[in-house]
Scaffold this active site. Structure first.
Site, mmCIF file in Angstrom:
data_model
loop_
_atom_site.group_PDB
_atom_site.id
_atom_site.type_symbol
_atom_site.label_atom_id
_atom_site.label_comp_id
_atom_site.label_asym_id
_atom_site.label_seq_id
_atom_site.Cartn_x
_atom_site.Cartn_y
_atom_site.Cartn_z
ATOM 1 C CE1 TYR A 135 -2.899 -2.899 0.821
ATOM 2 C CE2 TYR A 135 -4.682 -1.531 0.914
ATOM 3 C CZ TYR A 135 -4.633 -2.444 0.582
ATOM 4 O OH TYR A 135 -5.410 -3.284 0.649
ATOM 5 C CE LYS A 195 0.003 -17.302 1.463
ATOM 6 N NZ LYS A 195 -0.075 -18.569 1.978
ATOM 7 C CG ASP A 227 -2.553 -19.375 3.942
ATOM 8 O OD1 ASP A 227 -1.901 -19.971 5.202
ATOM 9 O OD2 ASP A 227 -1.840 -20.390 3.189
ATOM 10 C CG ASP A 233 -8.120 -3.437 2.735
ATOM 11 O OD1 ASP A 233 -8.388 -3.200 2.867
ATOM 12 O OD2 ASP A 233 -7.455 -3.201 1.590
#
Ligand code: NAP
Length: 407
Positions: free
Chosen positions: A152, A219, A273, A297
């Site tokens: 971002y 992640k 995940d 987000d």
């Protein structure tokens, strides 16, 4: 115009809130005025009842969005940013993103100008609200999303642009990468400084509000040096700054037979995940979640859907010194000035604001009256269309119904 009241101050990590704090607010565009009126009225009623008139908020309107543009020719006047900085705590309705004019989003501009580095989103089930889950009462999480970096940061170049081609040439020639020359390029910067301050805010919140755990959602198995580092920095920070209050999952199993010692906050990490699976199947295993920008987000809106959608989802953007509370939905222009939409998101943001100020009694009263109103099936159109036997009311009537239930 400045109202009668005093400033909230911040010294050495402590917020001092006077009995008549000046709080700047942005009414917002579209449905903003409707939901702001309902919010101001219910907050004032809850504060008056909780403190029998001893405390009262001195509201101060500041301008942004269309109202600011018509009055000043600017979408986000500097005076508005200065007011949030000076008065430390503020609240805002949704704002239209101007088309053209060089501003990507007013919300992003406010966050960047004030360095509001954490987006905080509590997600908690209110009985009676329609939910796609079988056991929605198990949902009670608070998401701390990093607000300033990650993909971002806005560092990206279109496919075939000279910038993208230059970066690709450098990566391929100097660093042995093998990127297709026609690729678009985006960059994901993540620093220890920004990760630390976000995780620190989440841990402090968990300690202060007696939450059970903080989960670092990342992640890191794929993005080892950005998201993986986020996890490592988190464990290091907890060991360095909170050794007596926080215990890692590893230490719990190694030293305590899998039982978290009383009074300690558990720190653990989960892959992004698997976290998405957990929020659906075993949401009670998640409590406070700290996560980088992009994961946060997706997660924030995803879990909001479990408890009534964006019309009910509160939020805040905070730094150490300044906190701006906001409705998380947009301006829903098709419903503007119809006294129709759900003010729940902004009212629950005001609950967060009162808690942030240490006005817990008023926060509880406000939250309980909203919960009771919904349980009594007195709701706005968005919930009424999903609930059997509901009485559909206007925004202003919903506020009146809440006040009538404040006892
Ligand atoms: P939106 O304003 O959030 O509205 C999308 C839909 O969400 C509405 O049509 C409505 O659904 C539902 N909704 C939103 N607020 C609701 C409420 N209080 N009560 C009940 N339902 C509600 O999204 P958008 O139409 O994509 O965006 C419109 C403008 O808002 C754009 O200019 C955008 O840039 C801006 N925006 C601002 C913010 C912010 O200020 N934080 C955030 C997002 C977007 P139904 O049609 O199904 O009834």
């Amino acid at each position: 115009m400045k109202p009668e009241g005093e400033r909230i101050t911040y010294h050495n990590g402590v917020l001092s809130v006077p009995d008549h704090p000046i709080i700047p607010f942005i009414e917002g565009d579209g449905i903003g005025p409707d939901i702001w009126r309902a919010t101001q009225k219910t907050v004032d009623a809850a504060v008056a009842r909780a403190y029998r008139g001893q405390r009262k908020i001195a509201w101060m309107e500041v301008l942004a969005g269309e109202k600011a543009y018509h009055a000043t020719g600017e979408w986000l006047p500097q005076a508005t940013l200065d007011a949030f900085q000076e008065y430390r705590v503020g609240i805002k309705g949704p704002l239209t993103t101007p088309v053209g004019g060089g501003i990507r989003s007013l919300n992003v501009a406010i966050r960047q100008a004030l360095d509001l580095y954490a987006c905080v989103r509590p997600v908690r089930y209110i009985p009676g609200v329609p939910s796609p889950l079988r056991e929605p009462q198990k949902v009670d999480m608070v998401i701390f999303r990093e607000n300033t970096e990650d993909v971002y940061a806005g560092i990206e170049w279109p496919a075939h642009s000279p910038e993208a081609q230059k970066v690709i040439r450098f990566l391929n020639q100097e660093l042995g990468c093998n990127i297709a020359p026609e690729a678009a390029i985006g960059i994901k910067p993540m620093t220890q400084f920004c990760s630390d301050r976000l995780i620190r805010a989440a841990i402090r919140y968990a300690i202060r509000r007696r939450r059970r755990s903080v989960t670092l959602m990342h992640k890191g198995n794929i993005m080892k040096f950005t998201e993986g580092a986020f996890r490592d920095w988190g464990y290091q920070l907890a060991a360095r700054e909170f050794p007596d209050q926080v215990i890692s999952e590893e230490a719990v199993w190694r030293d305590h037979g899998g039982q978290v010692p009383p009074g300690k906050v558990l720190l653990r990490d989960r892959m992004a995940d698997i976290t998405f699976q957990l929020v659906l199947l075993r949401p009670d295993e998640l409590d406070v979640i700290a996560t980088p920008n992009l994961n946060g987000d997706y997660l924030s809106d995803g879990v909001a859907a479990e408890v009534g959608g964006v019309g009910m989802a509160p939020g805040a953007n905070i730094s150490d010194e300044v906190a701006v509370f906001e409705a998380t939905h947009g301006t829903a222009p098709k419903y503007a000035n119809q006294d129709k939409v759900n003010p729940g998101s902004l009212i629950l943001s005001a609950v967060m604001m009162l808690e942030h100020m240490g006005w817990d009694e008023a926060a509880d009263l406000l939250r309980r009256s909203l919960e009771q109103t919904i349980q009594d099936r007195v709701v706005t159109y968005d919930l009424a269309r999903q609930m059997e036997g509901a009485r559909e009311v206007k925004t202003s009537e919903f506020a009146e119904a809440m006040i009538a239930r404040m006892g």
